[in-house]
Design a protein around this motif. Structure first.
Motif, mmCIF file in Angstrom:
data_model
loop_
_atom_site.group_PDB
_atom_site.id
_atom_site.type_symbol
_atom_site.label_atom_id
_atom_site.label_comp_id
_atom_site.label_asym_id
_atom_site.label_seq_id
_atom_site.Cartn_x
_atom_site.Cartn_y
_atom_site.Cartn_z
ATOM 1 N N UNK A 54 0.830 -1.210 0.000
ATOM 2 C CA UNK A 54 0.000 0.000 0.000
ATOM 3 C C UNK A 54 0.864 1.260 0.000
ATOM 4 N N UNK A 55 1.946 1.250 0.791
ATOM 5 C CA UNK A 55 2.879 2.399 0.788
ATOM 6 C C UNK A 55 3.497 2.587 -0.585
ATOM 7 N N UNK A 56 3.913 1.479 -1.223
ATOM 8 C CA UNK A 56 4.516 1.541 -2.557
ATOM 9 C C UNK A 56 3.522 2.131 -3.556
ATOM 10 N N UNK A 57 2.294 1.637 -3.519
ATOM 11 C CA UNK A 57 1.271 2.140 -4.448
ATOM 12 C C UNK A 57 1.019 3.625 -4.248
ATOM 13 N N UNK A 58 0.910 4.034 -3.000
ATOM 14 C CA UNK A 58 0.668 5.457 -2.708
ATOM 15 C C UNK A 58 1.835 6.308 -3.194
ATOM 16 N N UNK A 59 3.057 5.890 -2.914
ATOM 17 C CA UNK A 59 4.245 6.633 -3.332
ATOM 18 C C UNK A 59 4.317 6.715 -4.851
ATOM 19 N N UNK A 60 4.052 5.608 -5.531
ATOM 20 C CA UNK A 60 4.092 5.603 -6.993
ATOM 21 C C UNK A 60 3.028 6.528 -7.576
ATOM 22 N N UNK A 61 1.838 6.525 -7.006
ATOM 23 C CA UNK A 61 0.771 7.405 -7.468
ATOM 24 C C UNK A 61 1.160 8.870 -7.270
ATOM 25 N N UNK A 62 1.735 9.188 -6.118
ATOM 26 C CA UNK A 62 2.169 10.560 -5.859
ATOM 27 C C UNK A 62 3.263 10.990 -6.838
#
Length: 93
Positions: A54-62
């Motif tokens: 979830x952290x990876x997905x959020x960081x990638x989206x940002x």
């Protein structure tokens, strides 16, 4: 948008994960197999660590939003929609 009409989408939770739903672009999408045409899925996605994923997905989206749609990113900043953790993740990348 039709996707917001009850009954159009089988799982209403998937609508909440749509690109732009939170005012930013979506993260990169991967599927099986783990490696395709010489491109490997990131290890974190294969780890089974749901919090890390979830952290990876959020960081990638940002990062995608910041790099590809600075107008949307500026709006996120102006609206105070970024947490301290979001800003830390961006600083690290």
């Amino acid at each position: 948008m039709l996707r917001h009409v009850p009954g159009i989408v089988g799982c209403s939770e998937s609508v909440a994960q749509d690109s732009f739903e939170e005012g930013m672009l979506d993260c990169p999408q991967y599927t099986r197999p783990d490696s395709f045409l010489g491109r490997d899925a990131p290890d974190v996605l294969l780890s089974g660590d749901h919090a890390a994923i979830e952290r990876w997905r959020r960081t990638q989206a940002l990062k995608r939003t910041r790099d590809r749609r600075p107008d949307l990113f500026r709006a996120l900043v102006a609206n105070g929609a970024l947490s301290d953790d979001d800003l830390r993740c961006l600083d690290e990348n």
